[in-house]
Motif scaffolding. Sequence first.
Motif, PDB file in Angstrom:
ATOM      1  N   VAL A   1       0.838  -1.203   0.000  1.00 19.13           N
ATOM      2  CA  VAL A   1       0.000   0.000   0.000  1.00 19.13           C
ATOM      3  C   VAL A   1       0.875   1.256   0.000  1.00 19.13           C
ATOM      4  CG1 VAL A   1      -1.694   1.324   1.332  1.00 19.13           C
ATOM      5  CG2 VAL A   1      -1.969  -1.145   1.070  1.00 19.13           C
ATOM      6  N   ALA A   2       1.935   1.252   0.787  1.00 21.83           N
ATOM      7  CA  ALA A   2       2.852   2.402   0.813  1.00 21.83           C
ATOM      8  C   ALA A   2       3.556   2.563  -0.531  1.00 21.83           C
ATOM      9  CB  ALA A   2       3.872   2.233   1.936  1.00 21.83           C
TER      10      ALA A   2
ATOM     11  N   ALA B   1       1.273   4.211  -3.162  1.00 23.28           N
ATOM     12  CA  ALA B   1       1.190   5.676  -3.026  1.00 23.28           C
ATOM     13  C   ALA B   1       2.465   6.334  -3.540  1.00 23.28           C
ATOM     14  CB  ALA B   1       0.934   6.057  -1.571  1.00 23.28           C
TER      15      ALA B   1
ATOM     16  N   GLN C   1       2.478   6.178  -7.365  1.00 26.55           N
ATOM     17  CA  GLN C   1       1.497   7.096  -7.960  1.00 26.55           C
ATOM     18  C   GLN C   1       2.024   8.532  -7.905  1.00 26.55           C
ATOM     19  OE1 GLN C   1      -2.124   5.849  -5.839  1.00 26.55           O
ATOM     20  NE2 GLN C   1      -2.930   5.146  -7.799  1.00 26.55           N
ATOM     21  N   ALA C   2       2.698   8.864  -6.804  1.00 25.68           N
ATOM     22  CA  ALA C   2       3.267  10.209  -6.700  1.00 25.68           C
ATOM     23  C   ALA C   2       4.405  10.389  -7.700  1.00 25.68           C
ATOM     24  CB  ALA C   2       3.755  10.468  -5.283  1.00 25.68           C
ATOM     25  N   ALA C   3       5.239   9.362  -7.845  1.00 20.37           N
ATOM     26  CA  ALA C   3       6.421   9.490  -8.696  1.00 20.37           C
ATOM     27  C   ALA C   3       6.095   9.336 -10.175  1.00 20.37           C
ATOM     28  CB  ALA C   3       7.478   8.463  -8.287  1.00 20.37           C
TER      29      ALA C   3
ATOM     30  N   SER D   1     -11.521  -0.695   0.959  1.00 19.04           N
ATOM     31  CA  SER D   1     -10.687   0.477   0.706  1.00 19.04           C
ATOM     32  C   SER D   1      -9.239   0.006   0.564  1.00 19.04           C
ATOM     33  CB  SER D   1     -10.845   1.462   1.864  1.00 19.04           C
ATOM     34  OG  SER D   1      -9.597   1.979   2.253  1.00 19.04           O
ATOM     35  N   THR D   2      -8.504   0.578  -0.385  1.00 19.19           N
ATOM     36  CA  THR D   2      -7.119   0.163  -0.604  1.00 19.19           C
ATOM     37  C   THR D   2      -6.309   0.243   0.692  1.00 19.19           C
ATOM     38  OG1 THR D   2      -7.293   0.988  -2.857  1.00 19.19           O
ATOM     39  CG2 THR D   2      -5.077   0.587  -2.015  1.00 19.19           C
ATOM     40  N   ALA D   3      -6.557   1.283   1.464  1.00 21.59           N
ATOM     41  CA  ALA D   3      -5.820   1.457   2.713  1.00 21.59           C
ATOM     42  C   ALA D   3      -6.136   0.344   3.715  1.00 21.59           C
ATOM     43  CB  ALA D   3      -6.144   2.823   3.326  1.00 21.59           C
TER      44      ALA D   3
ATOM     45  N   LEU E   1      -4.031   7.305   1.696  1.00 23.48           N
ATOM     46  CA  LEU E   1      -3.623   5.979   1.194  1.00 23.48           C
ATOM     47  C   LEU E   1      -4.709   5.346   0.330  1.00 23.48           C
ATOM     48  CD1 LEU E   1      -1.619   4.220   4.044  1.00 23.48           C
ATOM     49  CD2 LEU E   1      -0.792   5.159   1.886  1.00 23.48           C
ATOM     50  N   ASN E   2      -5.960   5.700   0.593  1.00 23.76           N
ATOM     51  CA  ASN E   2      -7.039   5.215  -0.274  1.00 23.76           C
ATOM     52  C   ASN E   2      -7.413   6.262  -1.315  1.00 23.76           C
ATOM     53  OD1 ASN E   2      -8.915   3.185  -1.035  1.00 23.76           O
ATOM     54  ND2 ASN E   2     -10.558   4.381  -0.108  1.00 23.76           N
TER      55      ASN E   2
ATOM     56  N   ALA F   1     -16.101   3.788   0.062  1.00 21.72           N
ATOM     57  CA  ALA F   1     -14.808   4.294  -0.401  1.00 21.72           C
ATOM     58  C   ALA F   1     -14.176   3.244  -1.312  1.00 21.72           C
ATOM     59  CB  ALA F   1     -13.920   4.608   0.788  1.00 21.72           C
ATOM     60  N   LEU F   2     -15.014   2.573  -2.113  1.00 18.82           N
ATOM     61  CA  LEU F   2     -14.548   1.448  -2.934  1.00 18.82           C
ATOM     62  C   LEU F   2     -14.369   1.864  -4.386  1.00 18.82           C
ATOM     63  CD1 LEU F   2     -17.021  -1.215  -1.525  1.00 18.82           C
ATOM     64  CD2 LEU F   2     -14.699  -0.724  -0.740  1.00 18.82           C
TER      65      LEU F   2
ATOM     66  N   PRO G   1      -2.915  11.862  -7.101  1.00 16.57           N
ATOM     67  CA  PRO G   1      -1.599  12.368  -6.710  1.00 16.57           C
ATOM     68  C   PRO G   1      -1.505  13.861  -7.033  1.00 16.57           C
ATOM     69  CG  PRO G   1      -1.395  10.361  -8.029  1.00 16.57           C
ATOM     70  CD  PRO G   1      -2.827  10.764  -8.080  1.00 16.57           C
TER      71      PRO G   1
ATOM     72  N   SER H   1       8.232  14.774  -9.013  1.00 13.24           N
ATOM     73  CA  SER H   1       9.409  14.043  -9.455  1.00 13.24           C
ATOM     74  C   SER H   1       9.463  13.834 -10.962  1.00 13.24           C
ATOM     75  CB  SER H   1       9.456  12.684  -8.745  1.00 13.24           C
ATOM     76  OG  SER H   1       8.271  11.984  -8.995  1.00 13.24           O
TER      77      SER H   1
END
Lengths: 465, 465
Positions: free
Chosen positions: A236-237, A240, A243-245, A353-355, B105-106, B184-185, B217, B292
């Motif tokens: 999960v980390a 994220a 997705q940011a990068a 939820s993904t989290a 995270l979700n 939240a799915l 993101p 990035s």
Amino acid sequence: LNRPALRDALRAIVGERHTLCEAADMKSYLADWRGAYAGSALAVVRPGSTREVSEVVRACARAGAPVVPQGGNTGMCGGAAPDTDGHSVVVALGRMNRVRAVDPLNNAMTVEAGCVLEAAQRAAQEAGRLFPLSLAAQGSCQIGGNLATNAGGINVLRYGNTRDLVLGIEVVLPDGEIWNGLRALRKDNRGYDLKNLFIGSEGTLGIITAAVLKLFPAAPQRATAMVALDDPAQAVALLAALQAACGATLCAFELIGRKCLDLVLRHRDAARDPFSANHPWYVLLELAAGDSATGLREGLEQAIAAAMEKGQLVDAVLASSLAQAAALWQLRETIPEATVANGPAFRSDIAVSTADVPAFIEAAREALRTRHPGSEMLCFGHLGDGNLHFNATSPPAADDWPRGVADTVYPLVERFHGSFSAEHGVGQAKRAELVRYKDAAEIALMRRIKSALDPAGLMNPGKVL
Amino acid sequence: LNRPALRDALRAIVGERHTLCEAADMKSYLADWRGAYAGSALAVVRPGSTREVSEVVRACARAGAPVVPQGGNTGMCGGAAPDTDGHSVVVALGRMNRVRAVDPLNNAMTVEAGCVLEAAQRAAQEAGRLFPLSLAAQGSCQIGGNLATNAGGINVLRYGNTRDLVLGIEVVLPDGEIWNGLRALRKDNRGYDLKNLFIGSEGTLGIITAAVLKLFPAAPQRATAMVALDDPAQAVALLAALQAACGATLCAFELIGRKCLDLVLRHRDAARDPFSANHPWYVLLELAAGDSATGLREGLEQAIAAAMEKGQLVDAVLASSLAQAAALWQLRETIPEATVANGPAFRSDIAVSTADVPAFIEAAREALRTRHPGSEMLCFGHLGDGNLHFNATSPPAADDWPRGVADTVYPLVERFHGSFSAEHGVGQAKRAELVRYKDAAEIALMRRIKSALDPAGLMNPGKVL
């Protein structure tokens, strides 16, 4: 129900050749592909046009015969199989398989319901575009069925579910009237969103006969990696961080439990473990971009190196060729057949939820351990969508198998505010779960809509509601 | 209708202070912001919780009083203004403005209906995420209204309309019952898609009280350019070229006609023409990516150079600073007020297929020229979505203004299979157009759904249908 009269009427509409009434001719249309849901029918018709579908439905409505729409018949929940009464007319859309138009400048294409998904993908590709819906059955499933079940697949993370890929639809309503909603518009706020009501309704509100699908810029450049992890929380980390990068280039993020990889390695001789050591969890991930994009692979390398430093993964393999990427994907794609070959198992298609995925897996594994000793978790799925195929092997002694595991897993899904059907739908298979786990207010709304659109209840009865 | 009794019941639910019955107190709630739709009401209530909304709606249902939900009251079509009967109860959601939860995270956040859009954007930003809905009224419009009208805006090209940004909703139904669909799915195929039925229904099927919104993101890196063109056909070709070259980083693609730029330059002293020569058409475009990402600006430069070589544009200005980018955006954002300052005009919010935009503009301009001599086209809009604000100045002598131009433009939109309301909705303003231009089968379906969900017809009557 005057059976001979209705058969005559159907023959008059679609022709003798496309009106199947003999058991041998109808056989392949009366059960789902796994043979789990077998029924019978008064006739199977294969209409060649929207007009014919309309007349067939009208004739059935007049005669009081239930109508069962059927596409490629590849569904997992028996949504396209008739019941055992023998009064139904199966309407098989396979002859309506044309790509009516491809418009690359509007990024749209119009296809008929019976068009096989792979043919639609190909038509988009030939126009220099991408139709991103992609799933295991793509060689035989049909667009109409994809829409009727709001199919998911491996690109949902980037492109959304089927309903996100549709601009317009054409529907034959339960009374036989045709609603032509074949719009190619990206914005249209003229009243209620009827399109999304039919998409995902599994043929219970009408028959989708054609659709305008969204196309996207082709994304032939790929960067593929498999990473090894200690636990799902790292996944999960990592998601994220990537997705940011990497932004919207990240298009697949598939979680694979060790036991699944073991079964694949055992099942397929050519399969090789990409890592020298064993790890409890893996993620197969992929970036995609257009031809002119630069630095896709380098960006992925950097992002993975950064994630490794932050402790978001343990080891990683980047595919350095198309063949290596294909070999990694084959590991993922072989999981379903490898688990089937392994013997009976409880199979699910759940979403949270993904989290919440790590906490859910931990809770479900613990419940399995205490309540179903000897049963082993087989967990894999589309982590980027919070969608897991949380499966479990049959324990040595099991009276209530697999029902007992369902009664362990689904209440847990409910506790996490999740869904017992993420991408497969309800069909016949999960009607009991719908009543048991879904909000009563929502079921009441669904029933009101069903009654308003199909007062006689003849559209695919016994499915969903 | 026992007015004093209902007022007492409302006071008992939301409190004396939040039950407005005096004309002076109610004034700002009884007309839309432009003053085009003014009505009256029995009371304006400002509930503080979903429970209170539910009890208010139940009390109104019992008393037979119409209910008019209202958010920021920034709509363009009078959808939130009561009629002139004075029997309605306006339910203003502004007090329910909490961000209930943000889950990075979700990639999701839960907000109440009365949350101002800008506050929702800010909450996402503080969590390192992007909530991409962005439109002119964002400082005062509320999420509930954004959902009720399926708002569009400037980022639809990349992120979709409001309905594409919603995972779940909470709704108070016409009988006062609460449907908690706050999921939240990212995948959930348990039956009909009720969520999308309420989104865009303009308060006629229930009151949306909260929503789970999708986050993305953060994309703080920007590359902004304005290009000059000979005609809209170049713009369509350029759009395809940039989508191929820049993929999903392309997030805005706004067409601007010369006459609009002229009005902006005249209206705002600080505004400067970015080009030394006059051009008939412009596109303001923007790429966005995460921190990035590398080479965003260089990629845009290359793509624009390549397009110039292919004759897809005449000249280009790339913003070399945030201030320059802001100045370019200000040109675009000043168009509405500059056109208003210019005097009366026919205003529209239409959509056609993106590929059809050039032919539509040509046909509409020609129709304007022949049927409304002296009227000048003021055309700008979200070309990437096929959404144009095709406006026209008032001609010197005009008996049937602006009705006459509507009767010229809308049939043309219809001929191009377009929409007379792309992002603004129907409200009170476009009910006649709905009946005139929309498919009868579709209107019949809408009416059936309205009757099924709101049999007494008390939810925002006189809007949409």
